[in-house]
Design an enzyme around this catalytic site. Structure first.
Site, PDB file in Angstrom:
ATOM      1  N   ASP A 153      47.462  43.721  67.682  1.00 30.48           N
ATOM      2  CA  ASP A 153      46.813  42.438  67.361  1.00 30.48           C
ATOM      3  C   ASP A 153      47.805  41.294  67.307  1.00 30.48           C
ATOM      4  O   ASP A 153      47.450  40.133  67.513  1.00 30.48           O
ATOM      5  CB  ASP A 153      46.053  42.553  66.042  1.00 30.48           C
ATOM      6  N   ASN A 193      48.709  46.197  64.029  1.00 26.18           N
ATOM      7  CA  ASN A 193      47.534  46.811  64.675  1.00 26.18           C
ATOM      8  C   ASN A 193      46.650  47.390  63.574  1.00 26.18           C
ATOM      9  O   ASN A 193      46.967  47.284  62.374  1.00 26.18           O
ATOM     10  CB  ASN A 193      47.980  47.886  65.677  1.00 26.18           C
ATOM     11  N   GLN A 217      35.818  52.273  64.481  1.00 32.43           N
ATOM     12  CA  GLN A 217      35.964  51.879  65.894  1.00 32.43           C
ATOM     13  C   GLN A 217      36.227  53.104  66.778  1.00 32.43           C
ATOM     14  O   GLN A 217      35.841  53.131  67.938  1.00 32.43           O
ATOM     15  CB  GLN A 217      37.138  50.903  66.060  1.00 32.43           C
ATOM     16  N   GLY A 245      38.441  43.253  68.600  1.00 35.45           N
ATOM     17  CA  GLY A 245      39.520  43.587  69.530  1.00 35.45           C
ATOM     18  C   GLY A 245      40.221  42.287  69.904  1.00 35.45           C
ATOM     19  O   GLY A 245      39.553  41.305  70.269  1.00 35.45           O
ATOM     20  N   ARG A 248      39.054  34.912  61.965  1.00 31.49           N
ATOM     21  CA  ARG A 248      39.821  36.121  61.609  1.00 31.49           C
ATOM     22  C   ARG A 248      41.303  35.756  61.711  1.00 31.49           C
ATOM     23  O   ARG A 248      41.708  35.069  62.655  1.00 31.49           O
ATOM     24  CB  ARG A 248      39.492  37.298  62.544  1.00 31.49           C
TER      25      ARG A 248
END
Ligand SMILES: CSC[C@@H](O)[C@@H](O)C(=O)COP(=O)(O)O
EC number: 5.3.1.23
Length: 358
Positions: free
Chosen positions: A246, A256, A205, A55, A96
């Protein structure tokens, strides 16, 4: 409403105490609630890479604490501690690629160090900065929840049936969530009939985390396959699709979780409103459009195996884990600085000039 929102803050995924970073292991939820203690930056970088923590805001907060762990270890080692601190910085930046909150939080930590007075204690300053990043995300969640609820009320009022994607709740942030924070707020205000949660293949998720968070609070939730979303919009009276982000670029394009783009296309076709909820730390004004966003591709085994069991044929798998929704498919971007309806470059620039509303 703020007090009722605060009372709804039950789950957390990040805890900073006794000089260690504790992360709730999201790889094994909802079956096991296990906390892992991290005392090194390399450990946190691996936790981000392997998605113990995930997240966008939660990744940024964890990286900020990791830089405190790094400073403590490197200062103790002596020598040129700042050069080694920069090595840890690079390690975390490499964990990431898509969520810009990671780079935003790391940048804030470096700025804090750069601004340090000569006689100041670097460790204390970095720890205070990481805690401030964590706290301000929590505050941003509260502000966005209130703004998002006001927006829903302005358009339709009560009896919302909402569809959401991925997990944007307490597990993904420093507070009780971005998109899920708005949904929680709307539920508290008596405005939510049901939430449809996309399972969010391949990491699940939605089914493992979002369904768990909502069910724990008694918010009516129904799980669906990602591929059922268009059918659900057509047949179940969905009033809003509400998702997180994101990375949002200067023109209002939104990266996202993979599958968000097709939701936006479908929402437009069915006349369903599409809301993106994200703190301003998710906005990257350095990128002109979503075409410039690095899209993470994860190992094909995430697609080919379920629960460690191979289910796919012996073929190559393509596993991009984010996609980009163009700004013209988005009704509103809700941030803690305010709301941008029908986003474009000029409106995004105006938003970023505003102060936070809390
Ligand atoms: C408040 S979280 C917003 C996004 O980070 C969320 O929607 C998402 O895409 C998370 O992806 P993940 O791969 O689980 O880190």
């Amino acid at each position: 409403m703020r007090d009722r929102l605060l009372a709804a803050e039950k789950v957390k995924a990040i805890d900073w105490r006794d000089g260690a970073l504790y992360l709730l292991d999201q790889r094994i939820l909802p079956f096991e609630e296990k906390w892992i203690a991290y005392t090194s930056a390399a450990g946190v970088a691996e936790a981000i890479r392997s998605m113990v923590v995930r997240g966008a805001p939660a990744i940024g907060i964890s990286a900020a604490y990791a830089m405190v762990l790094s400073a403590r270890a490197r200062i103790a080692e002596g020598c040129d501690w700042q050069a080694e601190w920069e090595e840890d910085y690079a390690l975390l930046a490499d964990s990431r690629p898509t969520a810009v909150n990671l780079f935003w939080a790391l940048g804030r930590m470096r700025d804090r160090l750069d601004r340090l007075k000569e006689d100041a204690d670097p460790l204390a300053a970095l720890e205070a900065e990481a805690i401030a990043i964590h706290e301000s995300d929590r505050e941003a969640n509260l502000t966005m929840a209130q703004l998002g609820v006001d927006l829903i009320r302005k358009h339709q009022g009560n009896a919302q049936t909402i569809l959401t994607h991925c997990n944007t709740g307490a597990l993904a942030t420093g507070g009780f969530g971005t998109a899920l924070g708005v949904i929680r707020g709307a539920f508290i205000e008596g405005m939510v009939e049901r939430v449809y949660a996309d399972e969010t293949r391949p990491w699940l998720q939605g089914s493992r985390l979002t369904a768990w968070e909502l069910a724990n609070e008694g918010i009516p939730v129904t799980l669906n396959a990602d591929s059922a979303a268009a059918h659900i919009m057509k047949t179940k009276g969905i009033t809003w699709v509400i998702v997180g982000a994101d990375r949002i670029t200067a023109n209002g394009d939104v990266a996202n979780k993979i599958g968000t783009y097709q939701l936006a296309v479908s929402a437009m076709h069915h006349g369903v409103r599409f809301m993106v909820v994200a703190p301003s730390s998710t906005i990257d004004m350095n990128l002109a459009s979503g075409d410039d966003i690095p899209i993470e591709e994860r190992d094909g085994s995430e697609l080919l195996c379920v629960g460690g069991q191979r289910v796919g044929a012996e073929v190559e798998a393509f596993n991009p884990v984010f996609d980009v929704t163009p700004a013209d498919l988005i009704d509103a971007i809700v941030t803690e600085k305010g709301i941008v309806e029908r986003p474009d470059t000029a409106k995004m620039a105006q938003l970023m000039c505003r102060k936070r509303l809390h």
